[in-house]
Design a protein around this motif. Sequence first.
Motif, PDB file in Angstrom:
ATOM      1  N   VAL A  88       2.370   1.845  -3.440  1.00 26.15           N
ATOM      2  CA  VAL A  88       1.506   2.177  -4.658  1.00 26.15           C
ATOM      3  C   VAL A  88       0.937   3.539  -4.355  1.00 26.15           C
ATOM      4  CG1 VAL A  88      -0.848   1.933  -5.607  1.00 26.15           C
ATOM      5  CG2 VAL A  88       0.409   0.081  -4.840  1.00 26.15           C
ATOM      6  N   LEU A  89       0.966   3.977  -3.025  1.00 27.53           N
ATOM      7  CA  LEU A  89       0.621   5.290  -2.576  1.00 27.53           C
ATOM      8  C   LEU A  89       1.739   6.338  -2.948  1.00 27.53           C
ATOM      9  CD1 LEU A  89      -1.932   6.619  -0.371  1.00 27.53           C
ATOM     10  CD2 LEU A  89      -0.076   6.587   0.993  1.00 27.53           C
ATOM     11  N   ARG A 124       1.198   5.463  -7.611  1.00 29.49           N
ATOM     12  CA  ARG A 124       0.319   6.732  -7.594  1.00 29.49           C
ATOM     13  C   ARG A 124       0.718   7.888  -6.795  1.00 29.49           C
ATOM     14  NH1 ARG A 124      -3.953   4.651 -10.277  1.00 29.49           N
ATOM     15  NH2 ARG A 124      -5.156   6.642  -9.672  1.00 29.49           N
ATOM     16  N   VAL A 162       0.920  -1.212   0.052  1.00 25.22           N
ATOM     17  CA  VAL A 162       0.082  -0.022  -0.091  1.00 25.22           C
ATOM     18  C   VAL A 162       0.872   1.401  -0.065  1.00 25.22           C
ATOM     19  CG1 VAL A 162      -1.601   1.393   1.386  1.00 25.22           C
ATOM     20  CG2 VAL A 162      -1.878  -1.123   1.116  1.00 25.22           C
TER      21      VAL A 162
END
Lengths: 263, 170, 81, 524
Positions: free
Chosen positions: A67-68, A72, A64
Amino acid sequence: MAMKWLALVAVVFTGALLIYGVSDFPDWGSADSPANGGIEGAGRSVSQTFIQETKPLTHVPNMVTAVLADYRGYDTMFETVVVFAAGMAIFAVLRVLKTVDGQHSRVIRDRSVDGDHQRIIVGTTCKILIPVIQMFALYVVAHGHHSPGGGFQGGVILGASFILLGLSDGMETAMERLSEGKFVAMAAIGVLIYAGIGLLSQFVGRDFLDYGALQPLLGTPDEGWARSHAMLGVEVGVTFTVTAIMFAIYVNLASKGELKGGL
Amino acid sequence: MVDFIEIFVERVVHFIENVVQPHFNYWSYVVLMMIGLWGLIAKRNLIKKLIGLSIFQTAIILFYVSLGVKADATIPVFDYEAEKSKSAAVVLPAEPSEMGGKSDGKYKKIDPDHYANPLPHVLMLTAIVVGVATLGVALAVAQSIFKDFGTLEEHEILEKIKTGDYVKHD
Amino acid sequence: MVENFNIIILVLLVVTAVISLQVKDLLSASMIFGIYSFLICLLWAEMGAVDVAFTEAAVGAGVSAVFLIATVFNTKRKSSD
Amino acid sequence: MIDQLPVICVLSPLFGALFVALFGSRSHSACFPIAIVSLVISLICAIGCTQQVFTTGQAMDYFVGGWGAGKVVEGVEIPLGFGIQLRVDHLNALVLCIIGIAVLLVSIFAIRPQGEKDTEKTHYFYSLFLMLACGLFGQTITRDAFNLFVLVEVSSLASYGLIAMGSSPRGTVAAFNYIIMGTVGASFYLLGVGYLYLKTGTLNMDGIRQVIELSPDVADSRSVMVAFILIMLGMWIKMAFFPLYGWLPNAYSYCPSSAGAVLAPLMTKVSVYVMIRMMITVFGLEWVFESFDWSALIVWLAVIAIFAGSVFALAQNELKKMLCYLIVAEVGYMVGGAWLADADRWGLTGAIYHILADALMTLCLFLAVATFAKRAGVIKLDDLDGLFKKMPLTMVGFIVGALAMIGVPPTCGFFSKFYLIRGGIESGRWEFVIALLVSSLVNAILFFRIFEIAYFGSSPPEGHGHHDDEEHGETTARRGLEAPLTSLVPLWITAALIIGLGLMNGQVVEFIRKTVGLLGGGAA
């Protein structure tokens, strides 16, 4: 009354629409749904790639966070900007900059015996608690790569520790620690750290927020570690902004924008 | 008559087992969302409206989180011990072998079904923070309204606008 | 595939959501909304979304309840509906 | 360097907002130059991107974080939708330019923001203003469905702040309604994206369209249809389309006038752009008009929107509110045009052209009205009495905007209506053609009434308390009621652009029609 009927119509209509859409969803918890397993015959789905390649690409165990803050990261930067914009909007709406007749509406808390007792008990407890909370908040920020946590959660907890100080010891005490000029600057600097790290990789000649470009600067063995370290920097930026704005929202809401007195 | 009831009950049970049960989370998100929407429209107190709005937003987050769930999966944090102890590499059928990543040495190819889908979680982190930012701004505006109108009830505010009975700044 | 734990929490969620919208005392409503947030955070933790649950515990049950309460203290505590 | 332009275009106002927040509280005079510099950089980047798209004929791609689709990073091939893609193509290049021009002109106009509680808040104003610009640029340029949501929220939160910081208590109430409606709209959009993600497994717009085109199962599924309805509903709330327009007139007419001058032209137009982007890029026009044939219903809604907007505008006697209802009618033009399912897509072309034209026209009118309010205290129509003599230079700008709104030939308003009507005729939607013509007539009545009041005066001089006014008018006339250059120059530039866009309509439309899906009726 008319509103109730309108609400009923809106609720029934929207609910029916949503249920209609739900009826051909894949089963809950299915690993083969397009979101999880991808479209048949189209290769790996994006989420499968995230799961499989996060470790080789970034050396960050918590997918997470990777990706965070990396894949992204552009989203997350604007999420931080949303928080910052909320802070600015609240200042613009609520902040009273010119006190009309030199006195504010709220009487500062009474100094009766009973009030003092309460103050001592609550104040002492909070004095013990707050450092622990702040340490935990910093741990959450720093450990976001390996366990749940990261800039937002840590920032909110850190902001909450200041809010707790404001609640227990009066807003003045909290504002002495973190004054208005400081927290506005802190919020701006937070986003600036984030966007600045992104801009740095642009100066190196790669794309915005391409942390791999920072490898020569950070002196890491490979680009993956550079990504990992840059993500930590980005999370620190997020923490700055979130801490400052959470406290700013609280002090504005609690004192009707006068930043005095408080609850 | 009894037959009819039996058939009816059977149908309902069948419906629940085949339609509702596999989608129970999705159904309940719809219910929560509708509660929020109802509060948003029907309640006249501005704070109540905002609580409704928050419920509405959390329902959407519940929906997103539900769609990333895999029944036998663990949390999306890389599990060193489990990955090391795996005997054989999992190879996905659709995947050419040359883009297999670094499967040599320290750990083997990761089985994607072993971890929950991280993407919805990331999106919802964003949505939660956006939600609290909106709530903060809305509460500030509500306080500003209270300063001018002395009330937070929508019908009283509308009444006061009609009669002009509010604090006017120059 | 839905476990009983989920069903219990989902039912509780609906109950707390309705109560927090129905109760006339806004302070209670804010607190019950905090409970709602905590319940939904439990649900997410159970579903494997630990980061989301963590954020919701800090943001939903913590900070937004404080914001709501701060506003309620500065305005009116009673609501007409 | 050229390939970095798309992201710089978004980042420049963001850095501006941060520097304003950092340095603005110490010295307010620092705000204005920071804002101007950052917006000029953005505008240059937008024009550079357009130039690049124009000369190469290709869209400009930018992958944030270097996660380009098909690229191999450390032995891993990156799939589409792994990172966030930005793309400037024929559809959004000109929209970017218009946003850049509008925010720059308004920031010049707002050198001293008027109408807020006190000038101490200048730096908050500029910070929010720049973040609004950043959000608008970002949502125009992005190619990622979720990133669009985040940027919609950036611009929305900034606009909530801008509206609520006005001194009018009614403005705060309007801002509250706007927050509720805006959040519900964004939430519906978010939910729609969730439904799409569930069915397609990607958030990249092109990725979603590829899945919808390749797999008939997905294209025919109920979830995708519901997703489409939800996204459209969300955007209709945001753009104030007919049944959902309730929040707009109060929000835009009671906010500070310089905030109104940027919100009114841009917020609704960018939402219309997002709707068209969704139709063309995410779902594909074939799917929209063939699998989901609601064209007739939505064109009828648009017709009602146009009529309702016009009728309400006629009933207003406040200048700003009248313009706000005209915006509702104009949104009807664009939605109706976009949904005219004619084979050659003239309706859609007209709608895209009208986004540009309407942004300029609304900007022009709102700038003029803000100047009237600031210099002469004009709020109601009757206050315009004799303004022609007092502020002739401002009035010139107003007239150009008004003529464009009516649709008089050399202005862009005429050509956008021309393309919309062409689309209406080719698709056989006569109700839409009639609505357009009636709306033009209503606009003509409205604006000629204003001209009449402003030129000849509305009432004989012996009116109530008119003596004071006249004396006041005389003294101000001696001092010069005419607006300062910082107000006049933006107004005139806008007026010139209105005429320029009208004269250039051939080239602009040719450029727009290179958008994939507009030529030959099929999406490639």
